[in-house]
Design an enzyme around this catalytic site. Structure first.
Site, PDB file in Angstrom:
ATOM      1  N   HIS A 162      -3.461  -7.352   6.051  1.00  0.00           N
ATOM      2  CA  HIS A 162      -2.894  -8.867   5.781  1.00  0.00           C
ATOM      3  C   HIS A 162      -2.286  -8.802   4.397  1.00  0.00           C
ATOM      4  O   HIS A 162      -3.030  -8.497   3.398  1.00  0.00           O
ATOM      5  CB  HIS A 162      -3.803 -10.025   6.006  1.00  0.00           C
ATOM      6  CG  HIS A 162      -3.195 -11.164   5.639  1.00  0.00           C
ATOM      7  ND1 HIS A 162      -2.349 -11.920   6.682  1.00  0.00           N
ATOM      8  CD2 HIS A 162      -3.476 -12.205   4.766  1.00  0.00           C
ATOM      9  CE1 HIS A 162      -2.119 -13.127   6.186  1.00  0.00           C
ATOM     10  NE2 HIS A 162      -2.735 -13.366   5.021  1.00  0.00           N
ATOM     11  N   LYS A 196       1.753 -15.421  -1.149  1.00  0.00           N
ATOM     12  CA  LYS A 196       2.160 -14.147  -0.921  1.00  0.00           C
ATOM     13  C   LYS A 196       3.776 -14.250  -0.689  1.00  0.00           C
ATOM     14  O   LYS A 196       4.512 -13.558  -0.890  1.00  0.00           O
ATOM     15  CB  LYS A 196       1.373 -13.183  -0.026  1.00  0.00           C
ATOM     16  CG  LYS A 196      -0.196 -13.184  -0.552  1.00  0.00           C
ATOM     17  CD  LYS A 196      -0.999 -12.276   0.497  1.00  0.00           C
ATOM     18  CE  LYS A 196      -0.888 -12.990   1.708  1.00  0.00           C
ATOM     19  NZ  LYS A 196      -1.824 -14.325   1.887  1.00  0.00           N
ATOM     20  N   ASP A 211       3.096 -10.512   5.749  1.00  0.00           N
ATOM     21  CA  ASP A 211       2.031 -10.986   6.872  1.00  0.00           C
ATOM     22  C   ASP A 211       1.556  -9.701   7.110  1.00  0.00           C
ATOM     23  O   ASP A 211       0.042  -9.667   7.169  1.00  0.00           O
ATOM     24  CB  ASP A 211       2.339 -11.730   7.855  1.00  0.00           C
ATOM     25  CG  ASP A 211       1.144 -12.657   8.428  1.00  0.00           C
ATOM     26  OD1 ASP A 211       0.339 -13.077   7.506  1.00  0.00           O
ATOM     27  OD2 ASP A 211       1.124 -12.672   9.778  1.00  0.00           O
ATOM     28  N   ARG A 245      -7.319  -8.824 -20.045  1.00  0.00           N
ATOM     29  CA  ARG A 245      -6.308  -9.508 -21.047  1.00  0.00           C
ATOM     30  C   ARG A 245      -5.398  -8.451 -21.804  1.00  0.00           C
ATOM     31  O   ARG A 245      -4.488  -8.552 -22.402  1.00  0.00           O
ATOM     32  CB  ARG A 245      -6.798 -10.485 -21.844  1.00  0.00           C
ATOM     33  CG  ARG A 245      -7.298 -11.768 -21.143  1.00  0.00           C
ATOM     34  CD  ARG A 245      -7.684 -12.786 -22.123  1.00  0.00           C
ATOM     35  NE  ARG A 245      -6.666 -13.289 -22.746  1.00  0.00           N
ATOM     36  CZ  ARG A 245      -6.930 -14.352 -23.776  1.00  0.00           C
ATOM     37  NH1 ARG A 245      -8.155 -14.870 -24.046  1.00  0.00           N
ATOM     38  NH2 ARG A 245      -5.803 -14.796 -24.465  1.00  0.00           N
TER      39      ARG A 245
END
Length: 191
Positions: free
Chosen positions: A19, A40, A58, A124
């Site tokens: 998916h 998404k 998908d 980060r």
């Protein structure tokens, strides 16, 4: 004969269906994963509007061609369609043109979208690579926390370009670390 071997290698390769969304961003195959409804498809649509190419939305069929190559395609039935909650199904090829779609793409980078959690420690600097495994192949993976107001398409573009730079031998995080170390050494010598 070589063409036939290539076709058979791809067709007979180990395959898994996952998916997600697969988009070609500046030549880098960007596999966007995350829970259903996290954004998404919206990110993929914005990337298409910014000139990139949709491979599949998908459902992504991934084939392992060799120990370094994973190729993603779309099932025939859903090829070039995107589902947008509240709007429905759109046909990217018809709406935006054939230059905005692609039939298959190597998978170079995975972006995992997740709900932002204050207690999570997000990378980060990017000094260390994270990976995810697909069919036994390790693929560079970034976890992106989702918050209102973040422009996912721009972040995905930056991730793709940064990944490409790293493949070409330049790592911005390492360069910053080198500069900081040089500055600290210079400061300590002056004292």
């Amino acid at each position: 004969m070589a063409g036939l071997i290539n076709i058979l290698t791809e067709e007979l390769a180990p395959c898994v269906t996952i998916h997600g969304v697969l988009v070609d961003v500046y030549g880098e195959g960007l596999l966007i994963m995350g829970e259903s409804g996290i954004g998404k498809s919206e990110a993929a649509l914005e990337l298409v509007k910014r000139g990139h190419r949709l491979v599949t939305d998908d459902v992504v069929e991934i084939r392992k061609i060799n120990d370094h190559t994973l190729i993603g395609t779309s099932p025939d039935i859903t090829r070039y369609f995107i589902e947008l909650r509240g709007i429905g199904i759109i046909d990217v090829k018809t709406l935006f043109g054939v230059e905005c779609v692609k039939q298959k793409q190597n998978i170079d980078l995975v972006i995992k979208l997740e709900d932002w959690k204050k207690e999570n420690d997000y990378d980060r600097l990017g000094l260390e690579q994270e990976y995810t495994e697909i069919l036994g192949n390790k693929v560079v993976c970034h976890s992106l926390p989702i918050r209102p107001g973040r422009n996912l398409a721009v972040i995905c573009e930056a991730a793709a370009v940064n990944h490409r730079q790293k493949k070409m031998g330049y790592n911005a995080a390492q360069e910053l670390y080198r500069r900081v170390q040089a500055n600290l050494t210079k400061s300590s010598e002056e004292e």
